[in-house]
Design a protein around this motif. Structure first.
Motif, PDB file in Angstrom:
ATOM      1  N   LYS A 102       0.839  -1.255   0.005  1.00 57.93           N
ATOM      2  CA  LYS A 102       0.036   0.006  -0.032  1.00 57.93           C
ATOM      3  C   LYS A 102       0.859   1.148   0.079  1.00 57.93           C
ATOM      4  CE  LYS A 102      -4.172  -1.709   2.194  1.00 57.93           C
ATOM      5  NZ  LYS A 102      -5.251  -1.627   3.182  1.00 57.93           N
ATOM      6  N   LYS A 103       1.806   1.321   0.786  1.00 56.99           N
ATOM      7  CA  LYS A 103       2.929   2.422   0.699  1.00 56.99           C
ATOM      8  C   LYS A 103       3.386   2.423  -0.671  1.00 56.99           C
ATOM      9  CE  LYS A 103       2.672   3.425   5.273  1.00 56.99           C
ATOM     10  NZ  LYS A 103       2.050   4.506   5.336  1.00 56.99           N
ATOM     11  N   TYR A 104       3.798   1.477  -1.490  1.00 59.57           N
ATOM     12  CA  TYR A 104       4.355   1.554  -2.702  1.00 59.57           C
ATOM     13  C   TYR A 104       3.056   2.461  -3.425  1.00 59.57           C
ATOM     14  CZ  TYR A 104       5.299   0.057  -7.397  1.00 59.57           C
ATOM     15  OH  TYR A 104       5.470  -0.060  -9.061  1.00 59.57           O
ATOM     16  N   PHE A 105       2.027   2.073  -3.516  1.00 56.44           N
ATOM     17  CA  PHE A 105       0.859   2.598  -4.306  1.00 56.44           C
ATOM     18  C   PHE A 105       0.705   4.136  -3.732  1.00 56.44           C
ATOM     19  CE2 PHE A 105      -2.670   0.411  -6.595  1.00 56.44           C
ATOM     20  CZ  PHE A 105      -1.914  -0.433  -7.187  1.00 56.44           C
ATOM     21  N   GLU A 106       0.964   4.480  -2.501  1.00 51.77           N
ATOM     22  CA  GLU A 106       1.098   5.715  -2.039  1.00 51.77           C
ATOM     23  C   GLU A 106       2.024   6.675  -2.970  1.00 51.77           C
ATOM     24  OE1 GLU A 106      -0.358   8.011  -0.089  1.00 51.77           O
ATOM     25  OE2 GLU A 106      -1.438   6.668   1.255  1.00 51.77           O
ATOM     26  N   LYS A 107       3.010   5.977  -3.251  1.00 53.54           N
ATOM     27  CA  LYS A 107       4.358   6.577  -4.007  1.00 53.54           C
ATOM     28  C   LYS A 107       3.810   6.977  -5.421  1.00 53.54           C
ATOM     29  CE  LYS A 107       8.084   4.477  -1.223  1.00 53.54           C
ATOM     30  NZ  LYS A 107       9.169   3.351  -1.365  1.00 53.54           N
ATOM     31  N   LEU A 108       3.064   6.103  -5.912  1.00 54.27           N
ATOM     32  CA  LEU A 108       2.662   6.127  -7.334  1.00 54.27           C
ATOM     33  C   LEU A 108       1.594   7.147  -7.536  1.00 54.27           C
ATOM     34  CD1 LEU A 108       2.176   2.387  -8.569  1.00 54.27           C
ATOM     35  CD2 LEU A 108       4.338   4.060  -8.602  1.00 54.27           C
TER      36      LEU A 108
END
Length: 243
Positions: free
Chosen positions: A14-20
């Motif tokens: 989910k943190k990865y998606f936040e970066k996107l």
């Protein structure tokens, strides 16, 4: 239900998606979310059944084509349909999608089988592009078209600038021109249903390409268009190197 090794990484992903640019609270179906990162080689290593991302890839491929077509239509009102088609071909081509996947470090998040991992699967064009399409399919179905359009425009369509001043063609078109020049013939494609799911639905096609009745190359894809394009690419590269 996802196995514990994958479920334990949900917050990290989910943190990865936040970066996107996609907020965590938009993710509703966590199982589907994580499935978008699961390559078939990972599930092949397991002693139990687990869904991989091929079905999401199928959906993402269609969504990608639709969004790219919409963006080209909106942003280029002074060029003919034929040129729009060439731009679309270039933008959705495996190499371009793989470059976009590398830009967002997608390879670091793909669940691969041990053999695929050791052979450098996290940086293979085919795996990167397929996973990107699967992620786009997930975003579309769980979060919505607005978010998937933002991602496609930011990371895929943005590469249009490097294509404006170059000649872009499909490998099928390039192969046909080369074969007609060399042999006064046209390539012949043979399509077969290569892989089916438990319900008998075709999820992967195989295409063979023949020149002068001789087998030259094969390609695989989630539809015949993709499998033929991959076969044409291999055949074109082979002929260029040997003619």
């Amino acid at each position: 239900m996802l196995p514990r090794p994958i479920r334990g990484k949900v917050d990290y992903y989910k943190k990865y998606f936040e970066k996107l640019g996609i907020k965590e609270n938009l993710i509703k179906d966590e199982d589907l979310f994580m499935t978008s990162f699961i390559h078939k080689s990972y599930t092949a290593d397991l002693p139990y059944n687990l869904q991989n991302n091929e079905r999401l890839e199928f959906l993402g491929d269609a969504v990608l084509g639709c969004v790219i077509s919409k963006l080209l239509y909106q942003k280029f009102d002074d060029i003919p349909e034929s040129q729009l088609t060439l731009y679309k071909i270039a933008l959705v081509r495996e190499e371009n999608l793989a470059d976009a996947a590398r830009d967002i470090n997608l390879g670091d998040y793909i669940f691969l089988g041990h053999g695929e991992e050791k052979s450098g699967g996290k940086d293979k064009d085919s795996i990167l592009s397929d996973t990107l399409e699967a992620v786009l399919g997930y975003i579309y179905i769980d979060i919505g078209i607005d978010e998937v359009e933002k991602i496609i425009e930011k990371f895929v369509y943005s590469k249009i600038e490097k294509m404006k001043n170059i000649s872009v063609k499909s490998f099928k078109s390039s192969l046909q021109e080369l074969v007609q020049k060399l042999y006064k013939e046209t390539p012949v494609y043979e399509d077969v249903d290569y892989e089916k799911d438990a319900k008998g639905n075709v999820i992967k096609f195989k295409s063979n390409v023949y020149i002068n009745s001789q087998f030259i190359a094969e390609g695989y894809g989630i539809n015949k268009k993709k499998s033929q394009e991959e076969a044409a690419k291999k055949a074109f590269e082979y002929l260029e190197a040997n003619s």
